[in-house]
Write an enzyme that holds these catalytic residues in place. Structure first.
Site, PDB file in Angstrom:
ATOM      1  N   CYS A  86      -1.228   5.578   9.962  1.00  0.00           N
ATOM      2  CA  CYS A  86       0.004   4.887  10.367  1.00  0.00           C
ATOM      3  C   CYS A  86      -0.299   3.544  11.004  1.00  0.00           C
ATOM      4  O   CYS A  86      -1.129   3.450  11.891  1.00  0.00           O
ATOM      5  CB  CYS A  86       0.736   5.661  11.453  1.00  0.00           C
ATOM      6  SG  CYS A  86       1.252   7.262  11.004  1.00  0.00           S
ATOM      7  N   CYS A 142       3.687   8.393   1.364  1.00  0.00           N
ATOM      8  CA  CYS A 142       4.198   7.382   2.294  1.00  0.00           C
ATOM      9  C   CYS A 142       4.350   6.077   1.513  1.00  0.00           C
ATOM     10  O   CYS A 142       3.371   5.532   1.011  1.00  0.00           O
ATOM     11  CB  CYS A 142       3.194   7.237   3.441  1.00  0.00           C
ATOM     12  SG  CYS A 142       3.664   5.981   4.634  1.00  0.00           S
ATOM     13  N   GLU A 181       0.824  -1.199   0.000  1.00  0.00           N
ATOM     14  CA  GLU A 181       0.000   0.000   0.000  1.00  0.00           C
ATOM     15  C   GLU A 181       0.863   1.256   0.000  1.00  0.00           C
ATOM     16  O   GLU A 181       1.936   1.283   0.586  1.00  0.00           O
ATOM     17  CB  GLU A 181      -0.941  -0.013   1.211  1.00  0.00           C
ATOM     18  CG  GLU A 181      -2.020  -1.077   1.049  1.00  0.00           C
ATOM     19  CD  GLU A 181      -2.961  -1.213   2.235  1.00  0.00           C
ATOM     20  OE1 GLU A 181      -4.110  -1.604   2.007  1.00  0.00           O
ATOM     21  OE2 GLU A 181      -2.560  -0.947   3.377  1.00  0.00           O
ATOM     22  N   CYS A 204       6.408  -7.359   7.029  1.00  0.00           N
ATOM     23  CA  CYS A 204       7.572  -6.956   7.813  1.00  0.00           C
ATOM     24  C   CYS A 204       8.026  -8.145   8.646  1.00  0.00           C
ATOM     25  O   CYS A 204       7.186  -8.876   9.167  1.00  0.00           O
ATOM     26  CB  CYS A 204       7.190  -5.785   8.723  1.00  0.00           C
ATOM     27  SG  CYS A 204       8.580  -5.072   9.608  1.00  0.00           S
ATOM     28  N   CYS A 210       1.381  -2.825  15.732  1.00  0.00           N
ATOM     29  CA  CYS A 210       1.391  -2.500  14.298  1.00  0.00           C
ATOM     30  C   CYS A 210       0.688  -3.577  13.469  1.00  0.00           C
ATOM     31  O   CYS A 210       1.002  -4.759  13.578  1.00  0.00           O
ATOM     32  CB  CYS A 210       2.832  -2.331  13.828  1.00  0.00           C
ATOM     33  SG  CYS A 210       2.983  -2.089  12.047  1.00  0.00           S
ATOM     34  N   CYS A 245       6.235  -5.671  15.847  1.00  0.00           N
ATOM     35  CA  CYS A 245       5.849  -4.673  16.854  1.00  0.00           C
ATOM     36  C   CYS A 245       4.380  -4.925  17.211  1.00  0.00           C
ATOM     37  O   CYS A 245       3.543  -5.073  16.315  1.00  0.00           O
ATOM     38  CB  CYS A 245       6.062  -3.271  16.316  1.00  0.00           C
ATOM     39  SG  CYS A 245       7.772  -3.007  15.797  1.00  0.00           S
TER      40      CYS A 245
HETATM   41  N1  SAH Z   1       9.044  -0.037   9.939  1.00  0.00           N
HETATM   42  C1  SAH Z   1       9.356   1.324  10.079  1.00  0.00           C
HETATM   43  C2  SAH Z   1       8.507   2.246   9.254  1.00  0.00           C
HETATM   44  C3  SAH Z   1       7.030   1.986   9.121  1.00  0.00           C
HETATM   45  S1  SAH Z   1       5.941   2.363  10.429  1.00  0.00           S
HETATM   46  C4  SAH Z   1       9.286   1.706  11.518  1.00  0.00           C
HETATM   47  O1  SAH Z   1       8.780   0.953  12.322  1.00  0.00           O
HETATM   48  O2  SAH Z   1       9.770   2.782  11.849  1.00  0.00           O
HETATM   49  C5  SAH Z   1       5.678   4.110  10.515  1.00  0.00           C
HETATM   50  C6  SAH Z   1       5.321   4.567  11.948  1.00  0.00           C
HETATM   51  O3  SAH Z   1       3.976   4.218  12.320  1.00  0.00           O
HETATM   52  C7  SAH Z   1       6.236   3.922  12.969  1.00  0.00           C
HETATM   53  O4  SAH Z   1       6.663   4.858  13.925  1.00  0.00           O
HETATM   54  C8  SAH Z   1       5.315   2.900  13.598  1.00  0.00           C
HETATM   55  O5  SAH Z   1       5.784   2.531  14.835  1.00  0.00           O
HETATM   56  C9  SAH Z   1       4.009   3.641  13.625  1.00  0.00           C
HETATM   57  N2  SAH Z   1       2.854   2.765  13.835  1.00  0.00           N
HETATM   58  C10 SAH Z   1       2.755   1.448  13.555  1.00  0.00           C
HETATM   59  N3  SAH Z   1       1.523   0.989  13.900  1.00  0.00           N
HETATM   60  C11 SAH Z   1       0.830   2.043  14.377  1.00  0.00           C
HETATM   61  C12 SAH Z   1      -0.515   2.203  14.847  1.00  0.00           C
HETATM   62  N4  SAH Z   1      -1.368   1.185  14.866  1.00  0.00           N
HETATM   63  N5  SAH Z   1      -0.887   3.431  15.251  1.00  0.00           N
HETATM   64  C13 SAH Z   1      -0.042   4.487  15.173  1.00  0.00           C
HETATM   65  N6  SAH Z   1       1.233   4.385  14.731  1.00  0.00           N
HETATM   66  C14 SAH Z   1       1.670   3.191  14.339  1.00  0.00           C
HETATM   67 FE1  SF4 Z   2       7.608  -3.494  11.038  1.00  0.00          FE
HETATM   68 FE2  SF4 Z   2       5.404  -2.271  11.913  1.00  0.00          FE
HETATM   69 FE3  SF4 Z   2       7.455  -2.623  13.568  1.00  0.00          FE
HETATM   70 FE4  SF4 Z   2       7.669  -0.841  11.568  1.00  0.00          FE
HETATM   71  S1  SF4 Z   2       6.258  -0.720  13.325  1.00  0.00           S
HETATM   72  S2  SF4 Z   2       9.187  -2.372  12.176  1.00  0.00           S
HETATM   73  S3  SF4 Z   2       6.425  -1.890   9.981  1.00  0.00           S
HETATM   74  S4  SF4 Z   2       6.202  -4.248  12.632  1.00  0.00           S
END
Ligand code: SAH
Ligand code: SF4
Length: 398
Positions: free
Chosen positions: A373, A132, A119, A139, A146, A143
């Site tokens: 995000c 973005c 996406e 991934c 996420c 996390c």
């Molecule tokens: N993998 C990379 C970049 C993608 S995520 C990283 O983790 O930095 C982009 C941002 O969105 C990151 O800071 C991530 O932690 C945040 N993010 C992920 N899931 C989210 C959610 N459900 N609500 C708000 N922010 C989120």
């Molecule tokens: Fe991967 Fe989501 Fe963690 Fe970013 S925040 S490293 S996309 S699992």
């Protein structure tokens, strides 16, 4: 809260990158570096002494004018155009669906080789337009807050698939430079790129680097390195390289102020804990007051949002030119967390701000189309999951 903590720490890069040349088909020129393009032209019969000039011409057609058809490259001799068409293609990923949110945010579901999907999100604002983009399908990291992290990783994107996301968005927004116009003649619709979509960009370093070099090239898309932000969850050994080889702005998914809590939220912390991460950021050669590092901090109710967390955060980052981006948690089906209350987020922002750091609260954009995000996940995956859920609920195997 009922956070499900991943049992293991999947930090290895067990992913594959498909070769640029498809087994039987012609080579895609999109994603080759300038040098790679020159070499490809020579391999297809372009005389060596002409190759640099020809590469420059083809480059401008592809990255300044958005041309995909060799026949339209009118400053090349007709037989040469035909020769190029015999050997090469100029191909970007296919847009499967485009959704436009009530707030103007656009989300593209894009199909890449092998039928995988990623996406891409375009976020228009008054003073800028941010695209973005994704660096991986899914991934490898998990996390716990996420949505992308719940999708099994399929593969790294190629450089062509990464820069291709920028190109397809420029197609949709009709942003290519018309013949006879300089690339900065009109205000930019895509003025910024953030590597904040699906995937961990520093686990796909070379492809991300090559794609961003293309985005920055002055004879093409021509975005300043200061308008490109790479977000990492904290792949410490690759941070110095990001400054040296890409030179873009850096954002770090911080999210926790003790190793105990960060281990749960961002499990890569078990491999590179907070102090190692902060050391790497202190040494980030580009960091200065004009080029601050962005600390992303997702606000999770009763998990990481106390006054004490805010105070600990400013203690930890002392000495690092930084801005703290507070992200209200974006919910997704089955998420084990809740968004912090608005008052709590404001109080947290206030403590950080009073300690001398900018602390903007990121307004969720495109929530109605699941574009915010951390909500990104291939539609096919969502579908599969919901079918499996239905099957589980009805007691019928999926
Ligand atoms: N993998 C990379 C970049 C993608 S995520 C990283 O983790 O930095 C982009 C941002 O969105 C990151 O800071 C991530 O932690 C945040 N993010 C992920 N899931 C989210 C959610 N459900 N609500 C708000 N922010 C989120
Ligand atoms: Fe991967 Fe989501 Fe963690 Fe970013 S925040 S490293 S996309 S699992």
């Amino acid at each position: 809260m009922t956070a499900s903590v991943p049992p293991s720490v999947p930090v290895t890069q067990d992913v594959m990158t498909i070769p640029r040349k498809l087994p039987d088909g012609p080579t895609n020129l999109v994603g080759l570096t300038r040098e790679g393009l020159r070499t490809a032209l020579i391999a297809a019969g372009t005389p060596e002494r002409q190759a640099k000039m020809r590469a420059g011409q083809v480059w401008q057609w592809i990255y300044q004018k958005g041309v995909r058809d060799f026949e339209a490259m009118t400053n090349l001799a007709k037989p040469y155009r035909a020769e190029l068409a015999n050997n090469f293609v100029v191909a970007v990923p296919e847009v499967v669906t485009r959704q436009i949110s009530a707030d103007g945010t656009r989300k593209y579901l894009v199909r890449i080789a092998g039928g995988h999907e990623v996406e891409v999100v375009y976020i228009p604002e008054t003073d800028r337009g941010t695209l973005c983009i994704s660096s991986q399908v899914g991934c490898t990291l998990t996390c716990s807050f996420c949505h992308t992290g719940t999708q099994k990783l399929v593969r790294n994107l190629t450089a062509g698939e990464i820069i291709g996301q920028v190109m397809l968005a420029r197609d949709d927004l009709e942003e290519w430079t018309p013949a006879g116009e300089g690339s900065d003649a009109r205000p930019r619709l895509i003025s910024n790129i953030v590597l904040m979509g699906m995937g961990e960009p520093l686990y796909n370093f070379e492809n991300v680097r090559d794609a961003m070099k293309i985005a920055m090239d002055p004879e093409g898309i021509s975005l300043s390195r200061r308008r490109i932000t790479l977000s990492t969850s904290g792949v410490v050994p690759e941070i110095a390289r990001t400054a040296d080889e890409i030179g873009c702005m850096l954002a770090v998914s911080f999210h926790g102020t003790t190793d105990e809590i960060r281990d749960k939220l961002v499990p890569i912390n078990k491999k590179w804990p907070i102090n190692d991460l902060l050391d790497a950021l202190r040494a980030y050669p580009k960091a200065s007051n004009s080029e601050r590092i962005t600390f992303e901090y997702v606000m999770l109710k009763d998990v990481n949002d106390s006054d004490e967390d805010a105070r600990r955060l400013v203690q930890l980052i002392k000495g690092i030119p930084a801005k703290i981006n507070l992200i209200p948690f974006n919910e997704w089906p089955g998420a084990p967390y809740e968004r912090s209350d608005w008052q709590r987020i404001e109080r947290f922002a206030d403590i950080v701000y009073k300690a001398g750091y900018a602390s903007p609260i990121r307004t969720p954009r495109g929530e109605d189309i699941m574009a915010a995000c951390g909500q990104l996940k291939s539609a096919t995956q969502r579908e599969r999951k919901s079918r499996a859920q239905i099957a589980a609920e009805s007691g019928v195997p999926g």
